[in-house]
Scaffold this active site. Structure first.
Site, PDB file in Angstrom:
ATOM      1  N   ASP A   6       0.917  -1.135   0.000  1.00 46.44           N
ATOM      2  CA  ASP A   6       0.000   0.000   0.000  1.00 46.44           C
ATOM      3  C   ASP A   6       0.953   1.179   0.000  1.00 46.44           C
ATOM      4  OD1 ASP A   6      -1.377   2.300   0.962  1.00 46.44           O
ATOM      5  OD2 ASP A   6      -3.003   0.999   1.568  1.00 46.44           O
ATOM      6  N   HIS A   7       1.082   1.871  -1.125  1.00 46.07           N
ATOM      7  CA  HIS A   7       2.205   2.807  -1.235  1.00 46.07           C
ATOM      8  C   HIS A   7       2.118   3.963  -0.242  1.00 46.07           C
ATOM      9  CE1 HIS A   7      -0.503   5.174  -3.785  1.00 46.07           C
ATOM     10  NE2 HIS A   7       0.315   6.191  -3.601  1.00 46.07           N
TER      11      HIS A   7
ATOM     12  N   HIS B 266      -5.778   2.783   1.455  1.00 47.41           N
ATOM     13  CA  HIS B 266      -5.012   3.923   1.978  1.00 47.41           C
ATOM     14  C   HIS B 266      -5.655   4.540   3.228  1.00 47.41           C
ATOM     15  CE1 HIS B 266      -2.977   3.350  -1.708  1.00 47.41           C
ATOM     16  NE2 HIS B 266      -3.708   4.131  -2.466  1.00 47.41           N
TER      17      HIS B 266
HETATM   18  C1  BG6 Z   1      -3.633   4.881  -6.041  1.00 49.51           C
HETATM   19  C2  BG6 Z   1      -4.984   4.954  -6.672  1.00 49.51           C
HETATM   20  O1  BG6 Z   1      -3.558   3.792  -5.159  1.00 49.51           O
HETATM   21  O2  BG6 Z   1      -3.366   6.070  -5.327  1.00 49.51           O
HETATM   22  C3  BG6 Z   1      -5.108   6.173  -7.565  1.00 49.51           C
HETATM   23  O3  BG6 Z   1      -5.214   3.786  -7.438  1.00 49.51           O
HETATM   24  C4  BG6 Z   1      -4.718   7.411  -6.796  1.00 49.51           C
HETATM   25  O4  BG6 Z   1      -6.418   6.302  -8.077  1.00 49.51           O
HETATM   26  C5  BG6 Z   1      -3.373   7.232  -6.129  1.00 49.51           C
HETATM   27  O5  BG6 Z   1      -4.668   8.490  -7.734  1.00 49.51           O
HETATM   28  C6  BG6 Z   1      -3.034   8.402  -5.233  1.00 49.51           C
HETATM   29  O6  BG6 Z   1      -1.717   8.254  -4.794  1.00 49.51           O
HETATM   30  P1  BG6 Z   1      -0.886   9.512  -4.326  1.00 49.51           P
HETATM   31  O7  BG6 Z   1       0.382   8.949  -3.771  1.00 49.51           O
HETATM   32  O8  BG6 Z   1      -0.681  10.378  -5.529  1.00 49.51           O
HETATM   33  O9  BG6 Z   1      -1.736  10.194  -3.303  1.00 49.51           O
END
Ligand code: BG6
Length: 473
Positions: A171-172, A234
């Site tokens: 989960d990045h 997230h």
């Molecule tokens: C991803 C989603 O996990 O996270 C995207 O699939 C979203 O839809 C993105 O735009 C948002 O990531 P960050 O790091 O730009 O907030």
């Protein structure tokens, strides 16, 4: 947690789906940035594997271009050569996995499945058939399924072949410095942990807002929607770090145990306390933007939400009765991920008439991105002969306090997986519990409401949290 990283042990890095957008936008740039910081494995190849045949030269050029376009560090020929010298390509045709095995040089490997989840099972079985399970650490990306039953099926497919300790689910958001700092902020400062409970805290808000729409990802998004794309993962991950009990130590399993325990106490979503929205055309930053139904690959009658607001409760001793507001949306006025902790008010009569009626109680704001900041709003006396009060802010900014630019989430996560440290990865039990929490609304969703692009979502989202107010509005 002192930053004394061991050197990265020898291993091959395999990217299955090695020509796709994840590899180009995130993985090559992250590997390059690791190379710049001298954090690649001591020895080993980087093997891209994909179904479409490609020459090694063409593959190197594809990777070089993605590095020049997207890496955090500027392009440096010498650092690039450290990647280029390891890079090779294998076509995943009938003999593909056999060829992949021959391309490997080390007993250990990181295998990144940069392919759709529906193809995970086949890839893992092929690895197994070719004797490539032992020594493998598998990195996979969300979505881990599209509901509870499919998540269980996917989990079984993976665990039929691999041990849980071999699976690293990304989960990045957990790779973001500002999210990791929540742990240090809470448990490293005695001041906060004492007030981190229902006695002192009135409500909590977490917003993940994006100004972007769905871009060219219409068909992907039609399968997902905001609930599966952001809330299930997230938002619930941030919530669990923010509200879990102190772990007995900072080791991976103690932290993951507490996160899971917390998610068990989060009550499944109640449709009456969820607002779903879909953006219509509007303006952002002075530019006209399309509505969701006008985006490519979106059918005219799509019922997919691009916005979710939910009120949830955590039924445990620390948090019972404290409303938690979660919100995410595409095409909101600007991009911001922020947490707001609203504290309970002081008795207003204390200051008599000098306490303005619209004065907000203390609040703590943790800006996760793009601003990286923590600020605390306090009340102070306006200088002068009478007692008159005004809100003031104490703040800490990452940029002002630390000169070094933080690593990208993917750099940190790939490095941790190569080191075998699972702390920042999501364990199977937490994934399942997160699906259990959103499942009632997947089964029986509330009606879909419109909101104009460039606004903070349907008005009903404001009613949902009344008498509180969203702090980003
Ligand atoms: C991803 C989603 O996990 O996270 C995207 O699939 C979203 O839809 C993105 O735009 C948002 O990531 P960050 O790091 O730009 O907030």
């Amino acid at each position: 947690m002192p930053d004394s990283r061991p050197s990265t042990p020898a291993q091959d890095i395999v990217i299955i789906g090695g020509t796709g957008s994840l590899a180009r936008l995130k993985l090559f740039p992250a590997l390059y940035d690791l190379a710049v910081d001298d954090m690649l494995p001591a020895k080993g190849k980087i093997v891209g594997a994909a179904r479409t045949p490609m020459s090694e030269d063409a593959y190197r050029e594809l990777a070089r271009q993605s590095v020049t376009l997207y890496a955090r560090n500027g392009y440096d020929e010498e650092a690039w050569q450290r990647i280029a010298a390891r890079l090779t390509f294998v076509t995943l045709d009938d003999a593909g996995y056999d060829n992949l095995r021959r391309a490997l040089t080390q007993p250990a490997r990181l295998v990144y499945l940069a392919i759709p989840p529906s193809a995970f099972g086949t890839a893992v079985r092929a690895l197994s058939k070719n004797g490539l399970i032992e020594g493998t650490r598998l990195l996979i990306e969300k979505p881990f399924g599209r509901d509870l039953p499919s998540a269980k099926k996917l989990d079984k497919e993976l665990r039929d072949e691999l041990d849980e300790s071999q699976i690293f689910r990304i989960d990045h958001y957990l790779g973001k410095e500002t999210v990791q700092n929540i742990l240090v902020f809470r448990f490293g400062n005695s001041l906060f942990e004492r007030v981190w409970n229902r006695d002192a805290i009135d409500h909590i808000e977490i917003t993940v807002a994006e100004s972007e729409g769905i871009g060219g990802r219409g068909s992907f998004y039609e399968e997902v929607g905001a609930l599966r794309d952001v809330v299930q993962n997230h938002l619930l991950q941030i919530l669990s770090i923010l509200t879990m009990e102190p772990p007995s130590s900072f080791d991976a399993e103690s932290i993951r145990d507490e996160k899971e325990k917390l998610l068990r106490a989060v009550q499944p979503l109640d449709k009456m306390r969820v607002v779903r929205g879909q953006y219509t055309r509007g303006r952002i930053d002075g530019h006209a933007v399309k509505g969701y139904l006008d985006e490519a690959a979106v059918p005219d009658d799509s019922d997919i939400e691009t916005f979710v607001a939910a009120r949830v409760e955590i039924d445990n001793w620390r948090w019972a009765g404290v409303p938690i507001y979660l919100r995410t949306g595409k095409r909101m006025p600007y991009k911001a991920t922020e947490i707001e902790i609203g504290f309970r008010d002081v008795p207003r009569s204390y200051f008599g008439g000098s306490y303005p009626h619209d004065m907000e109680p203390n609040s703590l704001r943790l800006a996760i991105q793009p601003e990286e900041e923590i600020s605390f709003s306090l009340l102070a006396k306006v200088p002068g002969p009478s007692i008159s009060v005004k809100p003031v802010t104490m703040s800490f900014s990452y940029e002002a306090s630390f000169s070094a630019e933080p690593a990208e989430a993917y750099e940190r996560l790939i490095l941790d997986a190569m080191l075998g440290d699972p702390t920042l990865f999501v364990r199977s039990d937490s994934v399942m519990r997160a699906w259990e929490i959103v499942q009632p609304v997947l089964d029986d969703p509330p009606p879909l409401l419109d909101y104009r692009a460039g606004t903070w979502g349907p008005k009903e989202a404001d009613k949902l949290i009344a008498p509180d107010e969203w702090h980003l509005r």
